[in-house]
Design an enzyme around this catalytic site. Structure first.
Site, PDB file in Angstrom:
ATOM      1  CE  LYS A   1      -2.518   1.863  -1.412  1.00 55.57           C
ATOM      2  NZ  LYS A   1      -1.974   3.377  -0.693  1.00 55.57           N
TER       3      LYS A   1
ATOM      4  CG  HIS B   1      -4.406   5.111  -6.103  1.00 55.74           C
ATOM      5  ND1 HIS B   1      -3.212   5.508  -5.518  1.00 55.74           N
ATOM      6  CD2 HIS B   1      -5.164   4.645  -4.987  1.00 55.74           C
ATOM      7  CE1 HIS B   1      -3.308   5.385  -4.152  1.00 55.74           C
ATOM      8  NE2 HIS B   1      -4.395   4.810  -4.013  1.00 55.74           N
TER       9      HIS B   1
ATOM     10  N   GLY C   1      -2.071   6.575   3.355  1.00 57.96           N
ATOM     11  CA  GLY C   1      -0.993   5.944   3.896  1.00 57.96           C
ATOM     12  C   GLY C   1      -0.214   6.656   4.738  1.00 57.96           C
TER      13      GLY C   1
ATOM     14  CG  ASN D   1      -5.332  -0.007  -3.568  1.00 56.06           C
ATOM     15  OD1 ASN D   1      -4.699  -1.171  -4.237  1.00 56.06           O
ATOM     16  ND2 ASN D   1      -5.273   1.268  -3.630  1.00 56.06           N
TER      17      ASN D   1
ATOM     18  CB  SER E   1      -5.304   7.402   7.208  1.00 54.73           C
ATOM     19  OG  SER E   1      -4.180   7.345   6.377  1.00 54.73           O
TER      20      SER E   1
ATOM     21  CD  GLU F   1      -0.191   4.767  -3.529  1.00 52.61           C
ATOM     22  OE1 GLU F   1      -0.419   3.596  -4.110  1.00 52.61           O
ATOM     23  OE2 GLU F   1      -0.379   5.005  -2.285  1.00 52.61           O
TER      24      GLU F   1
ATOM     25  CD  GLU G   1      -8.098   6.707  -2.241  1.00 46.73           C
ATOM     26  OE1 GLU G   1      -8.149   5.689  -1.588  1.00 46.73           O
ATOM     27  OE2 GLU G   1      -7.034   6.645  -3.118  1.00 46.73           O
TER      28      GLU G   1
END
Ligand code: PGA
Length: 262
Positions: free
Chosen positions: A12, A102, A182, A10, A221, A104, A176
């Site tokens: 991003k 996701h 991240g 991904n 991560s 985010e 996730e």
């Protein structure tokens, strides 16, 4: 039947067309070298570049070892939805997969469980394999609510799953934990197995044999150094890789961590 391991990059909101093409080529040549050495790649590999680079990346991956995926899609097929991308458009540009829900997007763009489920349905209608993300925040984990949150995110999907067995089986779920994304702090193998095993039991309860075929990948991560211990877990069928997918050496090292038995 064993599930085929899946490694998804991904990217991003990173990279212009030129960097995306260069990264794709480095990954492809690394994979070709592995095929020359050992006859095959141990897993399915999907790259999810930013939307603006999909066409250019597809020019490189078409017909190769790698599949293409979008990072998001609209719940609608077409119409007055400025700035949105429909599933049919992603198919048109060469995608076979799309990431849905996701964290985010859930936190930054107000996507709730119901909308994520509608987006998953839109992906299936367009002939795409959705990779639906679920996972708890740090606060939810600290309150001991991890399994409750993940169950609610998963349960919301069932009413929107298509009835056909082979289509349902193509769903991918990505666990996730939001606090691991991240942050450089991946979930411990026992935490990952607890949630993956829990989701597998729900999938089996709700979908019978189809629930056995659905892949559950881990994201948050993942690096070359921890991938081996995560991918060896019973209910982990691969990884959704953010930061470490932006360097071909790191991404290829993660692919190398897929166990031989798959
Ligand atoms: P990360 O991102 O690997 O950089 O933690 C994972 C993701 O957001 O999918």
């Amino acid at each position: 039947m064993a599930r085929r391991m899946l490694i998804v990059g991904n990217w991003k909101m990173n990279g212009l067309i030129e960097t995306a093409q260069a990264l794709t080529e480095d990954i492809l040549s690394g994979l070709s070298a592995r095929v020359a050495r050992s006859g095959s790649v141990r897993c399915e590999v999907v790259l999810c570049p930013p939307a603006t680079a999909l066409y250019a990346v597809n020019q490189r991956v078409g017909g190769s070892l790698v599949r293409l995926g979008g990072q998001d899609l609209s719940e609608f097929e077409s119409g007055p939805h400025t700035g949105e991308t429909g599933g049919g458009m992603l198919r048109d540009v060469g995608c076979g997969y799309v990431i849905v829900g996701h964290s985010e997007r859930r936190s930054g763009w107000g996507e709730d469980n119901a909308r994520v489920a509608r987006k998953m349905a839109a992906a299936f209608r367009a002939g795409l394999q959705p990779i639906v993300c679920v996972g708890e925040t740090l606060e939810e984990r600290e309150q001991g609510r991890t399994l409750e949150v993940v169950r609610a995110q998963l349960e919301a999907l069932f009413p929107c799953l298509p009835p056909q067995s082979d289509t349902r089986q193509s769903l991918v779920v990505a666990y996730e934990p939001v606090w691991a994304i991240g942050s450089g702090r991946h979930a411990l193998p026992e935490q990952v197995q607890e949630v993956h095993g829990f989701m597998r039991r729900i999938l089996l309860e709700r979908l019978g044999e189809d629930g056995h075929a659905i892949r559950i990948v881990y994201g948050g991560s993942v690096k070359a150094g921890n991938a081996g211990s995560l991918f060896a877990l019973e209910d982990v069928d691969g990884g959704l890789i953010g930061g470490a997918s932006l360097q071909s050496v790191d991404f290829l090292a993660i692919i190398d961590a897929v166990p031989e038995t798959f």
